[in-house]
Design a protein around this motif. Structure first.
Motif, PDB file in Angstrom:
ATOM      1  N   THR A  22     -14.569  88.984  -0.510  1.00 17.36           N
ATOM      2  CA  THR A  22     -15.624  89.986  -0.675  1.00 17.36           C
ATOM      3  C   THR A  22     -16.992  89.317  -0.698  1.00 17.36           C
ATOM      4  O   THR A  22     -17.924  89.727   0.007  1.00 17.36           O
ATOM      5  CB  THR A  22     -15.419  90.741  -2.010  1.00 17.36           C
ATOM      6  N   ASP A  40     -12.100  89.010   8.769  1.00 19.74           N
ATOM      7  CA  ASP A  40     -11.645  89.086   7.388  1.00 19.74           C
ATOM      8  C   ASP A  40     -10.212  88.545   7.374  1.00 19.74           C
ATOM      9  O   ASP A  40      -9.284  89.221   7.817  1.00 19.74           O
ATOM     10  CB  ASP A  40     -11.701  90.555   6.928  1.00 19.74           C
ATOM     11  N   SER A  66      -9.706  84.529   0.526  1.00 19.96           N
ATOM     12  CA  SER A  66      -9.675  84.388  -0.940  1.00 19.96           C
ATOM     13  C   SER A  66      -8.569  83.433  -1.376  1.00 19.96           C
ATOM     14  O   SER A  66      -7.445  83.520  -0.869  1.00 19.96           O
ATOM     15  CB  SER A  66      -9.355  85.736  -1.595  1.00 19.96           C
ATOM     16  N   HIS A  85      -7.006  83.430  -4.363  1.00 23.70           N
ATOM     17  CA  HIS A  85      -5.956  83.991  -5.233  1.00 23.70           C
ATOM     18  C   HIS A  85      -4.825  84.652  -4.456  1.00 23.70           C
ATOM     19  O   HIS A  85      -3.749  84.879  -5.004  1.00 23.70           O
ATOM     20  CB  HIS A  85      -6.558  84.980  -6.239  1.00 23.70           C
ATOM     21  N   LYS A  86      -5.062  84.961  -3.165  1.00 25.85           N
ATOM     22  CA  LYS A  86      -3.992  85.564  -2.356  1.00 25.85           C
ATOM     23  C   LYS A  86      -3.134  84.498  -1.688  1.00 25.85           C
ATOM     24  O   LYS A  86      -2.224  84.805  -0.916  1.00 25.85           O
ATOM     25  CB  LYS A  86      -4.594  86.485  -1.291  1.00 25.85           C
TER      26      LYS A  86
END
Ligand code: PLP
Length: 411
Positions: A94, A199, A222, A224-225
Motif C-alpha cells: 500500500t 501490484d 509486502s 508479511h504476505k
C-alpha cells in the motif's frame, strides 16, 4: 505433493486446536504465518547486533547496517532488479503504491491524462490512482473482466491509448485467483509511452518474479504476505525514473545537506526512506527470502497447484456453492472465493471457524470488484506452502457441515 508436507513443522502456530478442532489456516492471502527459523534469526539480531542504521560508527551500528543492506541485496536478487538503488524499503505494498502515485504521479499526471487500472484491483492499487486523478482532473479507466474473471485483454488494448500515462495492475488477484499478463501489459503501456506499475502483493510470495524480464517500471509488494514481519514492504522502480522523482517524505536519512532555507537529497534508495527504517522488518524479509529460496518457489507452486487441482472440482460439486474466477484448476491460483446460496459469507466463515477452518469473508478490499460482480461480499480460502490436501478436504467437509447446520437451523 501429498499430506506429508515437510515444511509444516516450521510453523508452530499451525499446531493448535481452534474450537476443539485441529486448526486449518486458509487465510494466507491476508497474511502468512512465520517460520520458526526466520523469527529466531530476527530475535538473535535483536539480542546480538541491534542498533540504528547508517549514521553510527560503533560496531553494533555497523553490524546492524550491514544486515539491513544485506537484506536489500537479497530482495534485489530475488526479484532480479539491476541495482540496490532500485529497491526501496517501505511499510508494505500500500505504502509503495502511494509513493508512486504521490511522487511520479504528482509530477507526471496533468489535466486530461488517463490512468488505467482494472476492475479486480485491491483498494491499495485503486484509491491512490483515484485520488490522483481527482487532484489532477485526469481520468481513471477500468479494464473489464471476462465472464470467468480474467482480465479482458481486448479491452486493455482499447483502454490503453496515447492519452494513458500510467497503467497499474495486480499480477495476481486477491479475490479471483487469476494471474494477469503484466509483461504483455507493460509492452502495451510502453508502446503508448505510459509507465507500467505492478501490484505484486499476491504474486511475489507464490511465483518467481523477474522485474527486469517483466520490464515494468514500478513493482510493489509486502513482506508479511511472504512470511516476513508486518510493516515492511518493497517498492522496486527503474533507476532512471526514481532519480527524477521527488521524495514524498522528509526528515532524517533522506537528506544530503540541510541548510536553513533549502535542502538536497540523499542518493537512491535512501532518498525515499525518511526516518529510522523498519530495520528488523527488513532483516526478517531477507530471512524470509532465504527460507523461500530454500523451499523453492517452484515447489510452492507445485504444492498449491496440487491442492487446487484436488479441491476446486470438489467445491464446484457442492450444490448451492458459487465459486468465482476460472473453473479450470490449471488457470486458478491458490486464492478461491465462494458463496453459499442463502447464507451471508460472514456466517459461512463463522461456521467454518467452528470447524477449525480459518477463511476470510468480506469485500476483500475490492468494493468496485464486488459491485462489478453484483455481490456484497464473498468467503475466501487461500492456500500456502504449509497447506495440504487434507486441509483442503477439511474445508470441503466444513462447508458441507455449515450448510447442513444452517439448513437444519432454519427448518
Ligand atoms: C492484491 C493486493 N494488493 C495490495 C495489498 C495491500 O497489501 P498491504 O496491506 O500489505 O499493504 C493486498 C493485501 O491484501 C493485496 O492482496
Amino acid at each position: 505433493m501429498d499430506n506429508n508436507n515437510v515444511w509444516r513443522k516450521d510453523f508452530p502456530i499451525l499446531d493448535q486446536k481452534v474450537n476443539d478442532e485441529d486448526l486449518v489456516y486458509l487465510d494466507n492471502a491476508a497474511t502468512t504465518q512465520k517460520p520458526k527459523d526466520v523469527m529466531s534469526k530476527v530475535a538473535n539480531f535483536y539480542y546480538s547486533d541491534y542498533a540504528n542504521v547508517h549514521r553510527g560508527v560503533h560496531t553494533l551500528a555497523e553490524r546492524s547496517t550491514e544486515q539491513f543492506e544485506a537484506a536489500r541485496e537479497k530482495v534485489r536478487k530475488f526479484i532480479n532488479a539491476n541495482s540496490d538503488k532500485e529497491v526501496i524499503f517501505t511499510k508494505g505494498a500500500t505504502n509503495s503504491l502511494n509513493l508512486v502515485a504521490q511522487s511520479y504521479g504528482e509530477e507526471n499526471i496533468h489535466e486530461g491524462d488517463e490512468i488505467v487500472i482494472s476492475y479486480m484491483e485491491h483498494h491499495s492499487n485503486l484509491i491512490p490512482w483515484q485520488q490522483l486523478a481527482l487532484r489532477k482532473k485526469a481520468t481513471l479507466k477500468y479494464i473489464e473482466l471476462t465472464d470467468d474473471g480474467q482480465l479482458d485483454m481486448d479491452d486493455a488494448q482499447r483502454k490503453i491509448t496515447d492519452k494513458t500515462k500510467i497503467v497499474s495492475i495486480a499480477q495476481s488477484s486477491n479475490v479471483l485467483g487469476v494471474i494477469n499478463p503484466v509483461k504483455e501489459l507493460a509492452q502495451i503501456a510502453h508502446s503508448h509511452d505510459a509507465v507500467m506499475v505492478v501490484d505484486g502483493a499476491q504474486s511475489v510470495p507464490n511465483m518467481p518474479v523477474d522485474v527486469t524480464d517483466l520490464d515494468c517500471d514500478f513493482f510493489a509488494f509486502s513482506g508479511h504476505k511472504m512470511m516476513a514481519e508486518t510493516g515492511i514492504g518493497v517498492l522496486y522502480g527503474k533507476q532512471e525514473l526514481l532519480e527524477q522523482m521527488p521524495p514524498v517524505e522528509f526528515g532524517g536519512e533522506m537528506i544530503e545537506f540541510v541548510k536553513k532555507f533549502d535542502s538536497s537529497w540523499n542518493e537512491l534508495p535512501w532518498k525515499f526512506e525518511a526516518g529510522t527504517p523498519n530495520i528488523a522488518g527488513a532483516i526478517s524479509l531477507g530471512y524470509a527470502i532465504d527460507y523461500l529460496e530454500s523451499v523453492g518457489l517452484d515447489n510452492i507452486q507445485k504444492n498449491t497447484q496440487a491442492i487446487v487441482d484436488h479441491v476446486l472440482p470438489k467445491l464446484l460439486d457442492i450444490d448451492d456453492l458459487e465459486v468465482y474466477g476460472p473453473k479450470d484448476p490449471a488457470n486458478h491460483t491458490g486464492v478461491i472465493s465462494f458463496n453459499l446460496k442463502g447464507l451471508h459469507p460472514h456466517d459461512l466463515a463463522t461456521g467454518l471457524d467452528m470447524e477449525g477452518v480459518a477463511v476470510r469473508a468480506g469485500h476483500h478490499c475490492a468494493q468496485p470488484l464486488m459491485e462489478y460482480l453484483g455481490l456484497s461480499a464473498t468467503a475466501r480460502a487461500s492456500f500456502y506452502l504449509y497447506n495440504t490436501i487434507s486441509d483442503a478436504d477439511r474445508l470441503v467437509e466444513a462447508i458441507k457441515a455449515t450448510k447442513e447446520f444452517f439448513k437444519n437451523g432454519t427448518v
